[in-house]
Design a protein around this motif. Structure first.
Motif, short mmCIF file in Angstrom:
data_model
loop_
_atom_site.label_atom_id
_atom_site.label_comp_id
_atom_site.label_asym_id
_atom_site.label_seq_id
_atom_site.Cartn_x
_atom_site.Cartn_y
_atom_site.Cartn_z
N ALA A 24 0.09 -1.19 -0.38
CA ALA A 24 -0.05 0.16 -0.41
C ALA A 24 0.84 1.36 0.23
CB ALA A 24 -0.99 0.02 0.91
N ARG A 25 1.86 1.65 0.82
CA ARG A 25 2.69 2.44 1.01
C ARG A 25 3.58 2.20 -0.62
NH1 ARG A 25 4.85 4.69 5.12
NH2 ARG A 25 4.13 3.26 6.67
N GLU A 26 4.35 1.63 -0.88
CA GLU A 26 3.94 1.69 -2.03
C GLU A 26 3.76 2.08 -2.83
OE1 GLU A 26 7.52 1.76 -3.90
OE2 GLU A 26 7.73 0.84 -1.91
N VAL A 27 2.40 2.02 -3.40
CA VAL A 27 1.40 2.62 -4.34
C VAL A 27 1.45 3.92 -4.59
CG1 VAL A 27 -1.19 1.88 -4.97
CG2 VAL A 27 0.15 -0.28 -4.89
N VAL A 28 0.96 4.28 -2.74
CA VAL A 28 0.69 6.17 -2.52
C VAL A 28 1.63 6.33 -2.98
CG1 VAL A 28 0.16 7.18 -0.53
CG2 VAL A 28 -0.95 5.20 -0.78
N ARG A 29 3.23 5.99 -3.00
CA ARG A 29 4.51 6.71 -3.20
C ARG A 29 4.68 7.04 -4.48
NH1 ARG A 29 8.64 8.32 0.15
NH2 ARG A 29 8.38 7.50 2.40
N GLU A 30 4.01 5.56 -5.06
CA GLU A 30 4.18 5.65 -6.44
C GLU A 30 3.77 7.36 -6.86
OE1 GLU A 30 3.01 2.21 -8.89
OE2 GLU A 30 3.37 3.72 -10.44
N ALA A 31 2.24 6.98 -6.77
CA ALA A 31 1.22 8.27 -6.65
C ALA A 31 1.40 9.55 -6.32
CB ALA A 31 0.02 7.58 -5.83
N CYS A 32 2.66 9.37 -5.38
CA CYS A 32 2.77 11.30 -4.86
C CYS A 32 4.15 11.16 -5.90
CB CYS A 32 3.25 10.80 -3.88
SG CYS A 32 2.24 11.27 -1.93
N ASP A 33 5.17 10.53 -6.06
CA ASP A 33 5.88 10.73 -6.80
C ASP A 33 5.34 10.77 -8.58
OD1 ASP A 33 8.44 10.74 -5.25
OD2 ASP A 33 8.27 8.58 -5.79
N LYS A 34 4.07 10.78 -8.58
CA LYS A 34 3.87 10.64 -10.63
C LYS A 34 2.93 11.90 -10.84
CE LYS A 34 4.34 6.16 -12.46
NZ LYS A 34 3.41 4.57 -13.14
N LEU A 35 1.74 12.12 -9.86
CA LEU A 35 0.73 13.58 -9.85
C LEU A 35 1.28 13.90 -8.95
CD1 LEU A 35 -1.48 13.79 -11.73
CD2 LEU A 35 -3.10 12.30 -10.22
N LEU A 36 1.35 13.77 -7.84
CA LEU A 36 0.33 14.30 -5.96
C LEU A 36 1.39 15.11 -5.78
CD1 LEU A 36 -1.53 11.31 -4.02
CD2 LEU A 36 -2.61 13.01 -5.13
N THR A 37 2.70 15.52 -5.88
CA THR A 37 3.50 16.22 -5.56
C THR A 37 4.24 17.06 -6.65
OG1 THR A 37 5.79 15.08 -4.28
CG2 THR A 37 3.47 15.23 -3.21
N ASN A 38 4.96 17.74 -6.19
CA ASN A 38 6.44 18.53 -7.36
C ASN A 38 7.68 17.73 -6.45
OD1 ASN A 38 8.24 20.06 -8.64
ND2 ASN A 38 6.71 20.74 -8.64
N PRO A 39 8.13 17.08 -7.05
CA PRO A 39 9.37 16.61 -6.28
C PRO A 39 10.44 17.71 -6.27
CG PRO A 39 9.21 14.76 -7.92
CD PRO A 39 8.01 16.08 -8.11
N VAL A 40 10.29 18.31 -6.95
CA VAL A 40 11.40 20.12 -6.91
C VAL A 40 11.29 20.34 -6.04
CG1 VAL A 40 12.95 21.37 -8.09
CG2 VAL A 40 12.15 19.08 -9.69
N MET A 41 10.39 20.71 -5.20
CA MET A 41 9.64 21.49 -4.45
C MET A 41 9.25 21.37 -3.19
SD MET A 41 7.88 24.67 -6.65
CE MET A 41 8.05 25.81 -5.85
#
Lengths: 87, 87
Positions: B57-74
């Motif tokens: 579950a954590r892995e899927v949510v992390r993938e969603a964060c990296d792809k869509l939910l967050t801007n990893p630069v900022m």
């Protein structure tokens, strides 16, 4: 006066349709993540407070929430206060 | 498959100027709350996940964060997973 760190979590009330959340949910499904659902998006606010004690700090933050930070008709909020310096 | 409840807290990185937070801070000072400062505003995202275990579950949510939910630069994010039904 002590320094406190406050975090406020603002969430849309359950009865209110979260349009932003629905949009994100369908975007996630388009990205081949159908196992994710019920997306709801709220705000996370961090601030520092100067107050003589934690209860006063909480009171000031609640006043800020009621006056400015949240919309009490549509949103719920939770306040968490920690003393700065303390882990 | 079990149902998990995930909360994601997205915060702007410390080095990034939080313009929205600064604006809210000056509004709070105008409302006679000078004891509040260092306002930073982020996002609080709640979602449900279907997964065989909490790690997946954590892995899927992390993938969603990296792809869509967050801007990893900022932005930085923290994921919290709880099993649904469990308090």
């Amino acid at each position: 006066m002590k320094n406190y760190h406050a975090t406020v979590t603002v969430t849309l009330r359950k009865a209110i349709l979260d349009v932003q959340g629905k949009t994100v949910e369908s975007a996630l499904h388009s990205l081949h993540m159908p196992q994710l659902g019920n997306v709801r998006i709220g705000k996370h606010i961090e601030l520092s407070v100067q107050a003589p004690d934690a209860d006063t700090a909480r009171e000031v933050v609640r006043e800020a929430c009621d006056k400015l930070l949240t919309n009490p008709v549509m949103e719920d909020y939770a306040v968490n206060i920690t003393e700065e310096g303390a882990a």
